[in-house]
Design an enzyme around this catalytic site. Sequence first.
Site, PDB file in Angstrom:
ATOM      1  N   ALA A 227       0.800  -1.231   0.000  1.00 22.65           N
ATOM      2  CA  ALA A 227       0.000   0.000   0.000  1.00 22.65           C
ATOM      3  C   ALA A 227       0.829   1.276   0.000  1.00 22.65           C
ATOM      4  O   ALA A 227       0.403   2.293  -0.550  1.00 22.65           O
ATOM      5  CB  ALA A 227      -0.939  -0.007   1.202  1.00 22.65           C
ATOM      6  N   GLY A 230      -0.791   4.759   0.281  1.00 20.86           N
ATOM      7  CA  GLY A 230      -2.215   4.428   0.215  1.00 20.86           C
ATOM      8  C   GLY A 230      -3.008   5.080  -0.887  1.00 20.86           C
ATOM      9  O   GLY A 230      -4.235   5.005  -0.879  1.00 20.86           O
ATOM     10  N   GLY A 231      -2.342   5.672  -1.875  1.00 29.07           N
ATOM     11  CA  GLY A 231      -3.069   6.339  -2.953  1.00 29.07           C
ATOM     12  C   GLY A 231      -4.000   5.418  -3.711  1.00 29.07           C
ATOM     13  O   GLY A 231      -5.157   5.763  -3.981  1.00 29.07           O
ATOM     14  N   LYS A 232      -3.535   4.223  -4.043  1.00 28.47           N
ATOM     15  CA  LYS A 232      -4.381   3.288  -4.790  1.00 28.47           C
ATOM     16  C   LYS A 232      -5.445   2.666  -3.894  1.00 28.47           C
ATOM     17  O   LYS A 232      -6.553   2.369  -4.353  1.00 28.47           O
ATOM     18  CB  LYS A 232      -3.523   2.220  -5.469  1.00 28.47           C
ATOM     19  CG  LYS A 232      -2.680   2.767  -6.621  1.00 28.47           C
ATOM     20  CD  LYS A 232      -1.951   1.655  -7.339  1.00 28.47           C
ATOM     21  CE  LYS A 232      -1.156   2.216  -8.517  1.00 28.47           C
ATOM     22  NZ  LYS A 232      -0.057   3.114  -8.066  1.00 28.47           N
ATOM     23  N   ASP A 273      -0.988  -8.571   9.213  1.00 22.04           N
ATOM     24  CA  ASP A 273      -0.861  -9.939   8.687  1.00 22.04           C
ATOM     25  C   ASP A 273      -2.154 -10.298   7.954  1.00 22.04           C
ATOM     26  O   ASP A 273      -3.095 -10.820   8.565  1.00 22.04           O
ATOM     27  CB  ASP A 273      -0.601 -10.927   9.822  1.00 22.04           C
ATOM     28  CG  ASP A 273       0.713 -10.665  10.534  1.00 22.04           C
ATOM     29  OD1 ASP A 273       1.754 -10.658   9.860  1.00 22.04           O
ATOM     30  OD2 ASP A 273       0.683 -10.433  11.766  1.00 22.04           O
ATOM     31  N   CYS A 337       5.421   0.927 -11.507  1.00 26.30           N
ATOM     32  CA  CYS A 337       5.596   2.185 -12.247  1.00 26.30           C
ATOM     33  C   CYS A 337       6.907   2.084 -13.022  1.00 26.30           C
ATOM     34  O   CYS A 337       7.770   2.950 -12.936  1.00 26.30           O
ATOM     35  CB  CYS A 337       5.567   3.398 -11.327  1.00 26.30           C
ATOM     36  SG  CYS A 337       6.743   3.344  -9.962  1.00 26.30           S
TER      37      CYS A 337
END
Length: 384
Positions: A227, A230-232, A273, A337
């Site tokens: 993550a 956490g943008g996506k 987890d 990316c």
Amino acid sequence: MTPAARIAAAAGILDEIAGGRAAEQALLRWARASRFAGSKDRAAVRDHVFDALRRWRSAAALGGGESGRARMLGLLRQAGTDPDTLFTGAGHAPAPLSEAERAAGRVPEGAEALDLPDWLWPLWRASLGEEAAQAAEELRHRAPVFLRVNSLRATRDSARAALAEEGIATRPHPLAETALEVTEGARGVARSRAFTEGLVELQDAASQAVVAALPLAPGQRVLDYCAGGGGKALAMAARIAGPVAAHDANPARMSDLPARAARAGAEISRIADPEGPYDLVLCDAPCSGSGSWRRAPEGKWRLTAAGLDDLCRTQAQILTAAAALVAPGGTLAYATCSMLTPENGAQVADFLAGHPGWTLGSEHQFLPRDGGDGFYLACLTRRG
């Protein structure tokens, strides 16, 4: 600060970077030691530094040397600006050019002209074929500023109107329905009401297109396995209007995620987890970052062949671990990316060869010519 003083400051910072200091650290050190510099001065110096990082090799060739001064001279020559108008020695301007500096400099050639390391060019060309030169050229220029409209808080039209009220002009971008390109007022985005109230998030258009291409639906159990900030995860939560679990091998990377989720009105849970099964697991894996080098150009010069091999091994390990969390009939989405085949198509092919219970559903390669960063996405389906 005068324009010439900004050039001199950038040259000094570039020398620190060449000595091994990270660009952000070098810029911060300079800013702390230069309290006289206003916000516009700091922004201008930062732009000079990153322009030089994007054109590290070609600027050195044209400037006739490896120093920050030579690279700034090379950038001015590339831009068609007469260096004598800035290298005057007056006030805090760089010292006047010597006769040796005037005579030095040459036209860059080959990978040097494309601002790529020599070792990388054969792999770059093999990965991108006829697109290789254009992709490298795109990375020599500044990236556009993109926003993602948060559908949990706004429509595209209402977000644009809110931004416009504060002098921030935008236009829709074709890579994703949620994507807005900022055409005016980009430096004011983070202070705008539209941003602080969660109507928009800063996110590259191709990154948004990756999320738009995922087979998501409301009610699914979704995990963002790598993550980071956490943008996506936030974009997926907006798409399904429901909860998304977020995991990262380094939990500190997710430290800002609760505040971002609260601002966006998104339901994100950080999971140490993860326990499957999940309907969709996204692996936005650690990679070379080659698709985003116009935003983070240092990576171009820090990457080595051995470092790339290490990244590929890590990616394979992540794919194997994440696959175990996917439900029968579910999707393992692998993204980078990067524009390099060993991290993308070859990585997926190796995974499929070693995991006969999986099939490739769809595959996308976004390039800088599409408007956003370079991104790769493969959606793999686990047989039921």
